[in-house]
Write an enzyme that holds these catalytic residues in place. Structure first.
Site, PDB file in Angstrom:
ATOM      1  N   HIS A 199       0.989  -1.118  -0.260  1.00 34.41           N
ATOM      2  CA  HIS A 199       0.270  -0.444  -0.229  1.00 34.41           C
ATOM      3  C   HIS A 199       0.971   1.124   0.074  1.00 34.41           C
ATOM      4  O   HIS A 199       1.237   1.412   0.671  1.00 34.41           O
ATOM      5  CB  HIS A 199      -0.896   0.009   1.108  1.00 34.41           C
ATOM      6  CG  HIS A 199      -1.792   1.430   1.784  1.00 34.41           C
ATOM      7  ND1 HIS A 199      -3.032   1.273   1.686  1.00 34.41           N
ATOM      8  CD2 HIS A 199      -1.855   2.215   0.665  1.00 34.41           C
ATOM      9  CE1 HIS A 199      -3.621   2.221   1.608  1.00 34.41           C
ATOM     10  NE2 HIS A 199      -3.108   3.419   0.592  1.00 34.41           N
TER      11      HIS A 199
ATOM     12  N   HIS B 225       1.775   4.810  -1.820  1.00 35.94           N
ATOM     13  CA  HIS B 225       0.925   6.523  -2.400  1.00 35.94           C
ATOM     14  C   HIS B 225       2.651   6.954  -2.924  1.00 35.94           C
ATOM     15  O   HIS B 225       3.550   7.703  -2.285  1.00 35.94           O
ATOM     16  CB  HIS B 225       0.324   7.531  -1.682  1.00 35.94           C
ATOM     17  CG  HIS B 225      -1.356   6.950  -1.184  1.00 35.94           C
ATOM     18  ND1 HIS B 225      -2.191   7.249  -1.856  1.00 35.94           N
ATOM     19  CD2 HIS B 225      -0.983   6.751   0.411  1.00 35.94           C
ATOM     20  CE1 HIS B 225      -2.575   6.325  -1.142  1.00 35.94           C
ATOM     21  NE2 HIS B 225      -2.137   5.730   0.100  1.00 35.94           N
TER      22      HIS B 225
ATOM     23  N   LYS C  98      -8.747  -0.181  -6.333  1.00 41.60           N
ATOM     24  CA  LYS C  98      -9.459   0.639  -4.303  1.00 41.60           C
ATOM     25  C   LYS C  98     -10.295   0.788  -4.132  1.00 41.60           C
ATOM     26  O   LYS C  98     -11.372   1.575  -5.561  1.00 41.60           O
ATOM     27  CB  LYS C  98      -8.140   0.779  -4.483  1.00 41.60           C
ATOM     28  CG  LYS C  98      -8.234   1.939  -3.583  1.00 41.60           C
ATOM     29  CD  LYS C  98      -8.150   1.619  -2.072  1.00 41.60           C
ATOM     30  CE  LYS C  98      -8.337   1.802  -1.130  1.00 41.60           C
ATOM     31  NZ  LYS C  98      -6.405   2.551  -0.404  1.00 41.60           N
TER      32      LYS C  98
ATOM     33  N   HIS D  92     -10.367   1.435   1.659  1.00 45.90           N
ATOM     34  CA  HIS D  92      -9.951   2.374   3.063  1.00 45.90           C
ATOM     35  C   HIS D  92     -11.206   2.086   3.805  1.00 45.90           C
ATOM     36  O   HIS D  92     -12.600   2.677   3.321  1.00 45.90           O
ATOM     37  CB  HIS D  92     -10.329   3.524   2.149  1.00 45.90           C
ATOM     38  CG  HIS D  92     -10.475   4.407   3.096  1.00 45.90           C
ATOM     39  ND1 HIS D  92      -8.897   5.287   2.882  1.00 45.90           N
ATOM     40  CD2 HIS D  92     -10.963   5.150   4.273  1.00 45.90           C
ATOM     41  CE1 HIS D  92      -8.618   5.909   4.176  1.00 45.90           C
ATOM     42  NE2 HIS D  92      -9.870   6.164   4.800  1.00 45.90           N
TER      43      HIS D  92
ATOM     44  N   HIS E  45      -4.904  -0.458   6.157  1.00 48.83           N
ATOM     45  CA  HIS E  45      -4.072   0.103   6.763  1.00 48.83           C
ATOM     46  C   HIS E  45      -5.112  -0.070   8.488  1.00 48.83           C
ATOM     47  O   HIS E  45      -5.698   1.430   8.335  1.00 48.83           O
ATOM     48  CB  HIS E  45      -4.062   1.442   6.272  1.00 48.83           C
ATOM     49  CG  HIS E  45      -4.686   2.564   5.449  1.00 48.83           C
ATOM     50  ND1 HIS E  45      -6.563   2.259   5.446  1.00 48.83           N
ATOM     51  CD2 HIS E  45      -4.799   3.128   4.228  1.00 48.83           C
ATOM     52  CE1 HIS E  45      -6.959   2.733   4.705  1.00 48.83           C
ATOM     53  NE2 HIS E  45      -6.072   3.741   4.468  1.00 48.83           N
TER      54      HIS E  45
ATOM     55  N   ASP F  15       1.264   2.497   3.310  1.00 47.15           N
ATOM     56  CA  ASP F  15       0.235   3.731   2.747  1.00 47.15           C
ATOM     57  C   ASP F  15       0.622   5.354   3.575  1.00 47.15           C
ATOM     58  O   ASP F  15       0.793   6.200   3.690  1.00 47.15           O
ATOM     59  CB  ASP F  15      -1.180   3.690   4.318  1.00 47.15           C
ATOM     60  CG  ASP F  15      -1.528   5.145   3.983  1.00 47.15           C
ATOM     61  OD1 ASP F  15      -1.809   5.165   2.906  1.00 47.15           O
ATOM     62  OD2 ASP F  15      -2.695   5.597   5.250  1.00 47.15           O
TER      63      ASP F  15
END
Length: 350
Positions: free
Chosen positions: A13, A15, A106, A143, A181, A254
């Site tokens: 995970h 970004h 996602k 999420h 997460h 994350d």
């Protein structure tokens, strides 16, 4: 134990952002991880296979530029995801499954976090896409928070688990689901009790900190993330889940960089940048729990096994050797403040 050698891990995970920001942060991940599941919440979001293909090429080009002049090039494979919307079609899911490089889809509840405004507004609108994902065996990454303003921000995850996630798992029993997460004891317990098709990622910051960190000596915006840090009992439950040996839990940083000015503002962005020391921070959490010998399975085995990918053959070594994290690092034409900025980190990657 002052030295640990494990199979090279992956980040399930991550970004990476885009453009100059991507160029700045990618090398931090590539020095540690062989692969990473890259989040699609760009502006505009990555909603099609063709958009994912373009993003993948930009990541690869940034890696090539980072490797220019390096005696030992960084080796890294981005694993792409699609952004689920109310209008994601079964045909697009079929193209994703056939692409060979889109590994998951996602699900952001609309408005749940950074760049999630294009997310799913009502679960039923995603049913055709979810059915196609189950049929094509494309994992769903969620999420796990509801966005109902009547729900307390510290309860959003457990309400999502009890309502939205429970419906997804019941309605699509063959769909592989990763609860991203996780932050609560309720989420860890749900994943543990669920069938083999349900797994979860855990971040280093949720293993190391509880919600007091946000308010230590004042308001600390660089500890603000979504889902937000929770009570100590939840942090302890996450540590038990990560170190307990269950194959259902694996590493997902994350890591979510934002420009310093957008964090230190009247309405700061959610996200912690941890890529500068991700594996070192996980090692610290496992060492504190007296479970360093279980880090390899959590970081290097459980994720590939769930995603049905080969484990990495390369090895990395961690050494107990304290070092000071930088106060800030470059982020395009600005800077980002990393977690533990200016403070000591107990382990380093050799």
């Amino acid at each position: 134990m002052d030295k640990l050698t494990i199979a090279r891990p992956d980040d399930w995970h991550l970004h990476l952002r885009d453009g100059a920001a991507l160029e700045s942060v990618l090398p931090y991940t590539a020095r540690q991880f062989a692969r990473a599941i890259v989040m699609p919440n760009l502006r505009p979001p990555v909603t099609t296979v063709e958009a994912a293909r373009g993003y993948r090429e930009r990541i690869r080009a940034a890696l090539a530029r980072a490797n220019a002049g390096r005696a030992t090039p960084l080796e890294f494979e981005p694993l792409l995801t699609l952004y689920l919307t109310d209008n994601t079609s079964p045909e697009e899911i079929g193209r994703a499954a056939a692409s060979g490089f889109v590994r998951a889809v996602k699900y952001y509840p609309a408005g749940a976090t950074t760049n999630s405004d294009s997310g799913v507004t009502r679960l039923a609108r995603a049913f055709p896409a979810l059915e196609a994902m189950e049929r094509h065996d494309v994992p769903l990454l969620v999420h796990g928070e509801v966005t109902d303003p009547e729900v307390d921000v510290f309860d959003r995850e457990q309400v999502f688990i009890a309502t939205v996630l429970a419906e997804i798992v019941t309605r699509f029993p063959g769909l592989r689901v990763v609860v991203e997460h996780v932050t609560t004891r309720e989420a860890a317990d749900y994943v543990t009790a669920a069938g083999a098709s349900v797994a979860a990622t855990i971040t280093a910051h949720h293993l190391l900190y509880n919600r007091n960190a946000i308010f230590r000596g004042g308001l600390r915006p660089h500890f603000y993330c979504l889902p937000v840090l929770k009570r100590e009992r939840h942090r302890e439950a996450l540590v038990r889940a990560a170190t307990g040996g269950s194959p259902k839990f694996f590493l997902g940083t994350d890591s979510a960089p934002h420009p310093r000015g957008e964090k230190e503002s009247a309405c700061g962005c959610a996200g912690c940048f941890t890529a500068h020391a991700a594996l070192e921070l996980y090692a610290e959490a496992f060492a504190r729990a007296g479970a360093l010998e279980r880090l390899e399975a959590f970081a290097s085995f459980n994720g590939p096994d769930f995603y049905r990918l080969p484990r990495n053959a390369a090895r990395v070594t961690l050494i107990r050797d304290p070092w000071k994290a930088p106060a800030e690092v470059a982020f395009g034409d600005t800077t980002v403040v990393p977690l533990r900025a200016g403070e000591s980190i107990a382990w380093r990657l050799a």
